[in-house]
Design a protein around this motif. Structure first.
Motif, PDB file in Angstrom:
ATOM      1  N   ILE A 263      29.540  49.380  31.188  1.00  0.00           N
ATOM      2  CA  ILE A 263      28.144  48.921  31.143  1.00  0.00           C
ATOM      3  C   ILE A 263      28.085  47.408  31.306  1.00  0.00           C
ATOM      4  O   ILE A 263      27.235  46.883  32.045  1.00  0.00           O
ATOM      5  N   THR A 264      28.974  46.703  30.635  1.00  0.00           N
ATOM      6  CA  THR A 264      28.993  45.242  30.717  1.00  0.00           C
ATOM      7  C   THR A 264      29.267  44.783  32.137  1.00  0.00           C
ATOM      8  O   THR A 264      28.606  43.861  32.640  1.00  0.00           O
ATOM      9  N   ILE A 265      30.215  45.419  32.812  1.00  0.00           N
ATOM     10  CA  ILE A 265      30.507  45.074  34.204  1.00  0.00           C
ATOM     11  C   ILE A 265      29.259  45.251  35.056  1.00  0.00           C
ATOM     12  O   ILE A 265      28.901  44.367  35.843  1.00  0.00           O
ATOM     13  N   ALA A 266      28.576  46.362  34.906  1.00  0.00           N
ATOM     14  CA  ALA A 266      27.359  46.618  35.694  1.00  0.00           C
ATOM     15  C   ALA A 266      26.291  45.558  35.433  1.00  0.00           C
ATOM     16  O   ALA A 266      25.652  45.055  36.364  1.00  0.00           O
ATOM     17  N   MET A 267      26.089  45.211  34.169  1.00  0.00           N
ATOM     18  CA  MET A 267      25.074  44.211  33.846  1.00  0.00           C
ATOM     19  C   MET A 267      25.444  42.835  34.383  1.00  0.00           C
ATOM     20  O   MET A 267      24.569  42.092  34.848  1.00  0.00           O
ATOM     21  N   LEU A 268      26.714  42.484  34.336  1.00  0.00           N
ATOM     22  CA  LEU A 268      27.125  41.180  34.850  1.00  0.00           C
ATOM     23  C   LEU A 268      26.992  41.103  36.364  1.00  0.00           C
ATOM     24  O   LEU A 268      26.674  40.043  36.908  1.00  0.00           O
ATOM     25  N   ILE A 269      27.206  42.225  37.038  1.00  0.00           N
ATOM     26  CA  ILE A 269      26.958  42.279  38.483  1.00  0.00           C
ATOM     27  C   ILE A 269      25.475  42.036  38.737  1.00  0.00           C
ATOM     28  O   ILE A 269      25.097  41.218  39.579  1.00  0.00           O
ATOM     29  N   ALA A 270      24.625  42.735  37.985  1.00  0.00           N
ATOM     30  CA  ALA A 270      23.174  42.610  38.178  1.00  0.00           C
ATOM     31  C   ALA A 270      22.687  41.188  37.915  1.00  0.00           C
ATOM     32  O   ALA A 270      21.774  40.704  38.586  1.00  0.00           O
ATOM     33  N   LEU A 271      23.296  40.534  36.947  1.00  0.00           N
ATOM     34  CA  LEU A 271      22.865  39.181  36.574  1.00  0.00           C
ATOM     35  C   LEU A 271      23.575  38.083  37.366  1.00  0.00           C
ATOM     36  O   LEU A 271      23.297  36.903  37.171  1.00  0.00           O
ATOM     37  N   ASN A 272      24.503  38.478  38.244  1.00  0.00           N
ATOM     38  CA  ASN A 272      25.263  37.534  39.065  1.00  0.00           C
ATOM     39  C   ASN A 272      25.985  36.497  38.195  1.00  0.00           C
ATOM     40  O   ASN A 272      25.862  35.295  38.394  1.00  0.00           O
ATOM     41  N   ARG A 273      26.741  36.996  37.244  1.00  0.00           N
ATOM     42  CA  ARG A 273      27.495  36.140  36.324  1.00  0.00           C
ATOM     43  C   ARG A 273      28.986  36.260  36.647  1.00  0.00           C
ATOM     44  O   ARG A 273      29.726  36.973  35.974  1.00  0.00           O
ATOM     45  N   GLY A 274      29.409  35.578  37.700  1.00  0.00           N
ATOM     46  CA  GLY A 274      30.744  35.735  38.250  1.00  0.00           C
ATOM     47  C   GLY A 274      31.893  35.481  37.291  1.00  0.00           C
ATOM     48  O   GLY A 274      32.841  36.263  37.235  1.00  0.00           O
ATOM     49  N   ALA A 275      31.839  34.379  36.541  1.00  0.00           N
ATOM     50  CA  ALA A 275      32.948  34.064  35.637  1.00  0.00           C
ATOM     51  C   ALA A 275      33.056  35.105  34.529  1.00  0.00           C
ATOM     52  O   ALA A 275      34.161  35.550  34.188  1.00  0.00           O
ATOM     53  N   GLU A 276      31.935  35.503  33.966  1.00  0.00           N
ATOM     54  CA  GLU A 276      31.936  36.533  32.921  1.00  0.00           C
ATOM     55  C   GLU A 276      32.375  37.880  33.502  1.00  0.00           C
ATOM     56  O   GLU A 276      33.088  38.636  32.838  1.00  0.00           O
ATOM     57  N   LEU A 277      31.948  38.175  34.731  1.00  0.00           N
ATOM     58  CA  LEU A 277      32.355  39.425  35.389  1.00  0.00           C
ATOM     59  C   LEU A 277      33.871  39.463  35.519  1.00  0.00           C
ATOM     60  O   LEU A 277      34.510  40.468  35.168  1.00  0.00           O
TER      61      LEU A 277
ATOM     62  N   ASP B 172      39.567  52.836  39.678  1.00  0.00           N
ATOM     63  CA  ASP B 172      38.587  53.731  40.303  1.00  0.00           C
ATOM     64  C   ASP B 172      37.248  53.687  39.578  1.00  0.00           C
ATOM     65  O   ASP B 172      36.190  53.728  40.214  1.00  0.00           O
ATOM     66  N   GLU B 173      37.277  53.586  38.254  1.00  0.00           N
ATOM     67  CA  GLU B 173      36.018  53.498  37.505  1.00  0.00           C
ATOM     68  C   GLU B 173      35.307  52.173  37.803  1.00  0.00           C
ATOM     69  O   GLU B 173      34.075  52.152  37.957  1.00  0.00           O
ATOM     70  N   ILE B 174      36.064  51.101  37.915  1.00  0.00           N
ATOM     71  CA  ILE B 174      35.470  49.816  38.270  1.00  0.00           C
ATOM     72  C   ILE B 174      34.841  49.902  39.652  1.00  0.00           C
ATOM     73  O   ILE B 174      33.722  49.435  39.871  1.00  0.00           O
ATOM     74  N   LYS B 175      35.554  50.535  40.584  1.00  0.00           N
ATOM     75  CA  LYS B 175      35.015  50.702  41.935  1.00  0.00           C
ATOM     76  C   LYS B 175      33.714  51.488  41.901  1.00  0.00           C
ATOM     77  O   LYS B 175      32.734  51.120  42.573  1.00  0.00           O
ATOM     78  N   GLU B 176      33.651  52.548  41.113  1.00  0.00           N
ATOM     79  CA  GLU B 176      32.434  53.362  41.043  1.00  0.00           C
ATOM     80  C   GLU B 176      31.265  52.590  40.434  1.00  0.00           C
ATOM     81  O   GLU B 176      30.120  52.744  40.867  1.00  0.00           O
ATOM     82  N   VAL B 177      31.549  51.751  39.443  1.00  0.00           N
ATOM     83  CA  VAL B 177      30.488  50.915  38.865  1.00  0.00           C
ATOM     84  C   VAL B 177      29.966  49.945  39.929  1.00  0.00           C
ATOM     85  O   VAL B 177      28.754  49.736  40.042  1.00  0.00           O
ATOM     86  N   ILE B 178      30.865  49.389  40.714  1.00  0.00           N
ATOM     87  CA  ILE B 178      30.439  48.463  41.773  1.00  0.00           C
ATOM     88  C   ILE B 178      29.629  49.208  42.823  1.00  0.00           C
ATOM     89  O   ILE B 178      28.595  48.701  43.289  1.00  0.00           O
ATOM     90  N   MET B 179      30.046  50.408  43.190  1.00  0.00           N
ATOM     91  CA  MET B 179      29.286  51.201  44.164  1.00  0.00           C
ATOM     92  C   MET B 179      27.887  51.525  43.630  1.00  0.00           C
ATOM     93  O   MET B 179      26.894  51.410  44.357  1.00  0.00           O
ATOM     94  N   GLN B 180      27.791  51.909  42.378  1.00  0.00           N
ATOM     95  CA  GLN B 180      26.498  52.202  41.754  1.00  0.00           C
ATOM     96  C   GLN B 180      25.644  50.933  41.729  1.00  0.00           C
ATOM     97  O   GLN B 180      24.438  50.969  41.991  1.00  0.00           O
ATOM     98  N   SER B 181      26.293  49.814  41.447  1.00  0.00           N
ATOM     99  CA  SER B 181      25.576  48.541  41.416  1.00  0.00           C
ATOM    100  C   SER B 181      25.069  48.150  42.795  1.00  0.00           C
ATOM    101  O   SER B 181      24.013  47.509  42.911  1.00  0.00           O
ATOM    102  N   ALA B 182      25.803  48.502  43.837  1.00  0.00           N
ATOM    103  CA  ALA B 182      25.346  48.208  45.199  1.00  0.00           C
ATOM    104  C   ALA B 182      23.990  48.850  45.454  1.00  0.00           C
ATOM    105  O   ALA B 182      23.110  48.248  46.073  1.00  0.00           O
TER     106      ALA B 182
ATOM    107  N   PRO C 148      24.635  42.197  48.376  1.00  0.00           N
ATOM    108  CA  PRO C 148      25.314  40.921  48.121  1.00  0.00           C
ATOM    109  C   PRO C 148      25.979  40.870  46.738  1.00  0.00           C
ATOM    110  O   PRO C 148      27.098  40.368  46.604  1.00  0.00           O
ATOM    111  N   ALA C 149      25.315  41.396  45.734  1.00  0.00           N
ATOM    112  CA  ALA C 149      25.897  41.404  44.387  1.00  0.00           C
ATOM    113  C   ALA C 149      27.149  42.272  44.348  1.00  0.00           C
ATOM    114  O   ALA C 149      28.167  41.891  43.764  1.00  0.00           O
ATOM    115  N   ALA C 150      27.095  43.427  44.967  1.00  0.00           N
ATOM    116  CA  ALA C 150      28.247  44.329  44.977  1.00  0.00           C
ATOM    117  C   ALA C 150      29.389  43.765  45.821  1.00  0.00           C
ATOM    118  O   ALA C 150      30.559  43.903  45.463  1.00  0.00           O
ATOM    119  N   ASN C 151      29.054  43.118  46.923  1.00  0.00           N
ATOM    120  CA  ASN C 151      30.084  42.511  47.762  1.00  0.00           C
ATOM    121  C   ASN C 151      30.843  41.445  46.980  1.00  0.00           C
ATOM    122  O   ASN C 151      32.082  41.386  47.016  1.00  0.00           O
TER     123      ASN C 151
END
Length: 130
Positions: free
Chosen positions: A66-80, A95-105, A111-114
């Motif tokens: 959840i934290t990874i997803a929220m940090l992607i949404a908030l564009n908080r690179g260092a915290e991510l 694989d779970e990190i990849k799926e969170v990034i895909m969901q975030s895309a 751009p956030a997911a990239n």
């Protein structure tokens, strides 16, 4: 558990903070405590780690995702970057990190997911998890 960890919210928070972020990260942060940032560091350990991350409703594994997803949404690179590294301490897989990034895309934008993909790959290289 109180015998080993301590019975105050702060002590429990520091235990969780160390288990999630790792001894090295927390020791570096603690070494930088000074008169200006000391209150903030205390706040993080007490509130974020002692009050929220210790709640029984979610596992640390799920909190990491959840934290990874929220940090992607908030564009908080260092915290991510920090929380992608920490996620491995909570049993999160690449694989779970990849799926969170895909969901975030889908919900946060390409751009956030990239940027998150690039950050994750950087962390994987640093940790030897290519």
């Amino acid at each position: 558990m109180d015998f080993f960890v301590g019975d105050t919210v702060f002590e429990k928070g520091m235990h969780v903070r160390r288990s999630v972020l790792g001894e090295e990260h927390v020791n570096k942060a603690n070494a930088k405590i000074n008169e200006f940032n000391g209150d903030f560091q205390n706040f993080i350990s007490h509130y974020a780690w002692g009050e929220i991350w210790t709640r029984p409703g979610l596992s640390k594994h799920n909190r990491s995702l959840i934290t990874i997803a929220m940090l992607i949404a908030l564009n908080r690179g260092a915290e991510l970057k920090m929380h992608i590294k920490a996620a491995f301490n909570n049993g999160v897989s690449k694989d779970e990190i990849k799926e969170v990034i895909m969901q975030s895309a889908l919900y946060c934008g390409l751009p956030a997911a990239n940027e998150a993909i690039q950050t994750a790959e950087e962390v994987f290289r640093e940790l030897g998890k290519n």
